[in-house]
Structures are given as C-alpha cells and as structure tokens.
Design an enzyme around this catalytic site. Structure first.
Site, PDB file in Angstrom:
ATOM      1  N   LYS A  17       0.841  -1.017  -0.024  1.00 18.86           N
ATOM      2  CA  LYS A  17      -0.084   0.041   0.066  1.00 18.86           C
ATOM      3  C   LYS A  17       0.764   1.282  -0.089  1.00 18.86           C
ATOM      4  CE  LYS A  17      -1.256   2.090   3.656  1.00 18.86           C
ATOM      5  NZ  LYS A  17      -1.661   2.611   4.871  1.00 18.86           N
ATOM      6  N   CYS A  19     -18.756   6.342   5.211  1.00 17.74           N
ATOM      7  CA  CYS A  19     -18.569   4.762   5.545  1.00 17.74           C
ATOM      8  C   CYS A  19     -17.584   4.424   6.470  1.00 17.74           C
ATOM      9  CB  CYS A  19     -18.255   4.065   3.960  1.00 17.74           C
ATOM     10  SG  CYS A  19     -18.624   2.490   3.840  1.00 17.74           S
ATOM     11  N   CYS A  57     -25.061   5.326   6.826  1.00 16.44           N
ATOM     12  CA  CYS A  57     -25.758   4.796   5.650  1.00 16.44           C
ATOM     13  C   CYS A  57     -26.731   5.895   4.974  1.00 16.44           C
ATOM     14  CB  CYS A  57     -26.264   3.288   5.773  1.00 16.44           C
ATOM     15  SG  CYS A  57     -25.034   2.121   6.121  1.00 16.44           S
ATOM     16  N   CYS A  71     -25.122   8.310   3.094  1.00 13.23           N
ATOM     17  CA  CYS A  71     -24.194   8.053   2.093  1.00 13.23           C
ATOM     18  C   CYS A  71     -24.839   8.075   0.738  1.00 13.23           C
ATOM     19  CB  CYS A  71     -23.909   6.404   2.264  1.00 13.23           C
ATOM     20  SG  CYS A  71     -22.839   5.907   0.978  1.00 13.23           S
ATOM     21  N   CYS A 121     -25.626   0.286  -2.591  1.00 12.98           N
ATOM     22  CA  CYS A 121     -24.827  -0.609  -1.641  1.00 12.98           C
ATOM     23  C   CYS A 121     -25.439  -1.750  -0.975  1.00 12.98           C
ATOM     24  CB  CYS A 121     -24.095   0.416  -0.576  1.00 12.98           C
ATOM     25  SG  CYS A 121     -22.933  -0.613   0.568  1.00 12.98           S
TER      26      CYS A 121
END
Length: 326
Positions: free
Chosen positions: A162, A232, A239, A242, A248
């Site tokens: 990463k 998130c 939610c 979002c 989702c």
C-alpha cells in the site's frame, strides 16, 4: 509496397494501452454510476485526507527531492494513525530536526528525539526506527532521493505494498498499482466491487486491478479514504447520509428489520484475522475495527445476561478509544 524497414518498425510498435478502458468484466454493471456519485459527493464534502493527508503535507515543500522524501516519511507514519496526528508529527520533525526534515537530518538524529516528535502516532517506537533507517538508505543508496520503483520501496523497512504504490503516486506521479488501505478494502467489499474471497489488501488490489480502468487507480484511494473518514466508517457507518446507499448491498442489509438479519453474517467484509495474517505493513489492519468488535461482543454478552437474569452484570473496564485509520 511497404519496405522491409518500415514493416519492421511497425511490427516493433506495441499498441498503446487504453487507460480508460475496462481491463476485464466488472463484478457489478453499475460500478461507474456508483463511482460518479461518490465523486460528486466528495467534491462538496471535505475529509481529513484532503487537507492533512500525505500528499497535502508535501505541497509547501519546493525542493522536489525533499518533497518526495517528506511524502515517504508521511506515509510511513500514517499507518493506523489519524491524518491530523500524522501531520502534527511531520511538522514537529520538520521543526525539531537540524536543517528540517531531510534524509541526513533524520538519519543523524538521536532516536530519543525522533520518539519525542512522533510519539502520538500508532506504533511510534517501531516507526521511529523505520523512518531513521529509511532516511539512511535514501541518503546512501539514492543520493538523498527516495527509491524510484515499487520493489526498491518495498525493500525499505516498514514499507508494504500500500505504501509503495501510494508513494509512487504522490512522489513520482507514476501509477503502478492501487493503494489499498483499510478504507479501500472495507468500502470495495461493502459495495461488492470485489469477490468476497479477496480477503487481504493485496488480494483486493489484484481483484480491483483486474477490471478497473488504469486511469482510476490513483484517484480511487483518496476518493474512498475520504468517504470512509466521513460516512462509510468502519464502526457505525452513516448509511442514511451515504450518496450510494441505494446501490450498496451493505446499506441495504442494514436497512432491513433486525429480525430478518438475525443469524446472518455480513459476508462482504473479510475477517480481521485473514487481513492481519496477510498484512505486510501496519496500514492493512484497522485497529479500531478489531477493538470495536471486541467491545461490541462484550456488550452483546452483557445484554444477553441482563435479559436472562433480569439484573445488570458487574461493570467491566472498557477498552480505550482507538484512533480512526488514515
């Protein structure tokens, strides 16, 4: 007729890869609609990654070499640490080190001084040794610059995939792969963008790169990190706020009545131990996720005991609050 020379030149030319084209079949046909909505939301909703993220911390540095080095140090300190804390540590190093945050100053600094500057970041003692050793390597092997390739970056202590891919993005503007941190891993699984068998950060990276256009590889990290920092979240995702909740699977499952979810595990998220076992760096494991899971399990046990016995169980010490991931 085409001459042999020109024919040979044409044969030697390889068709340029279309970075905007899909590299394979996406797991969901609506992925581009979801991405566009995330982009729209992020354009008007600022997150810590936008102001004190690793790339933002290098903007004030004019020297290209020092900008790249500062970017690398910021990334190495950022794992399992809030962006605000990372920014504070980088600023303190720049102020305390003789000559500022340079490879020579950091490599020659006493370890105790480095400890004082970075002690608020996660795993600060280990990271202090890592950044000091990385500074020495940059000075001795790369003329004060940072490594130019992913394998060279991975050879530095404490640097995993990463960090290496994000360093290539931020320092060299060279897109070699997707930087999958805890936010990217969590959100892509919640959205169903990768198969649930991709349990680790590296498996998730390979899965995303198998279909996502290369032109998106760099921007997908800050887009999803910002979404993860604001909406998130690992614990208590918002939610209802979002921008992609209607698309989702995770949000749809959370919206169901609790009785319909009873006994059903959320299979889109890889188990923490699987992520931990494959981790090559701190940033692939969300400490807050793990601590919150333990706290949640303890609370559930206490609730069941209370319901069964009709009395409150004895108080237990709570886990200390863990910082959000970068």
């Amino acid at each position: 007729a085409t001459s042999a020379g020109s024919a040979g030149e044409q044969a030697a030319k390889k068709p340029a890869e279309d970075d905007d084209a899909l590299r394979g079949p996406p797991p969901r046909d609506d992925w581009d609609v979801v991405l566009d909505r995330i982009k729209e939301y992020r354009a008007s909703h600022e997150a810590p990654v936008d102001t004190v993220g690793c790339e933002a911390l290098t903007e004030e540095e004019k020297d290209p070499k020092l900008r790249r080095f500062r970017s690398l140090v910021s990334l190495m300190l950022s794992a399992q640490t809030k962006d605000e804390i990372t920014a504070e540590a980088v600023r303190t190093l720049s102020q305390r080190l003789a000559g500022g945050l340079t490879p020579r100053a950091l490599s020659e600094a006493p370890l105790d001084m480095i400890h004082e500057c970075v002690r608020r970041v996660g795993f600060w003692q280990r990271k202090s040794g890592y950044i000091k050793e990385a500074a020495r390597t940059c000075l001795e092997q790369y003329g004060g610059d940072i490594p130019r390739t992913v394998p060279q970056l991975l050879a530095l202590p404490g640097v995993g995939p990463k960090m290496a891919y994000l360093a290539m993005h931020a320092a060299w503007q060279d897109t070699q792969g997707i930087g999958v941190d805890t936010h990217v891993l969590r959100i892509t699984h919640r959205l169903g963008w990768v198969d649930e068998s991709a349990k680790s950060a590296e498996a998730t990276r390979h899965a995303l790169e198998s279909w996502m256009p290369k032109s998106l590889w760099r921007e997908i990290n800050p887009l999803l990190v910002g979404l993860g920092q604001t909406v998130c979240r690992a614990v208590g995702p918002r939610c209802a706020e979002c921008p992609v909740n209607r698309y989702c699977p995770s949000a749809q499952m959370r919206a169901r009545p609790s009785s319909s979810r009873r006994g059903t595990a959320h299979s889109r998220l890889p188990p923490p131990d699987a992520v931990l076992s494959d981790s090559a760096e701190f940033g692939d494991v969300d400490v807050e996720d793990l601590a919150s899971m333990v706290r949640g399990a303890e609370q559930a046990v206490r609730s069941r005991k209370l319901g069964a016995r009709g009395r409150a169980p004895p108080a237990k010490a709570e886990f200390p609050e863990m910082p959000d991931s970068p």
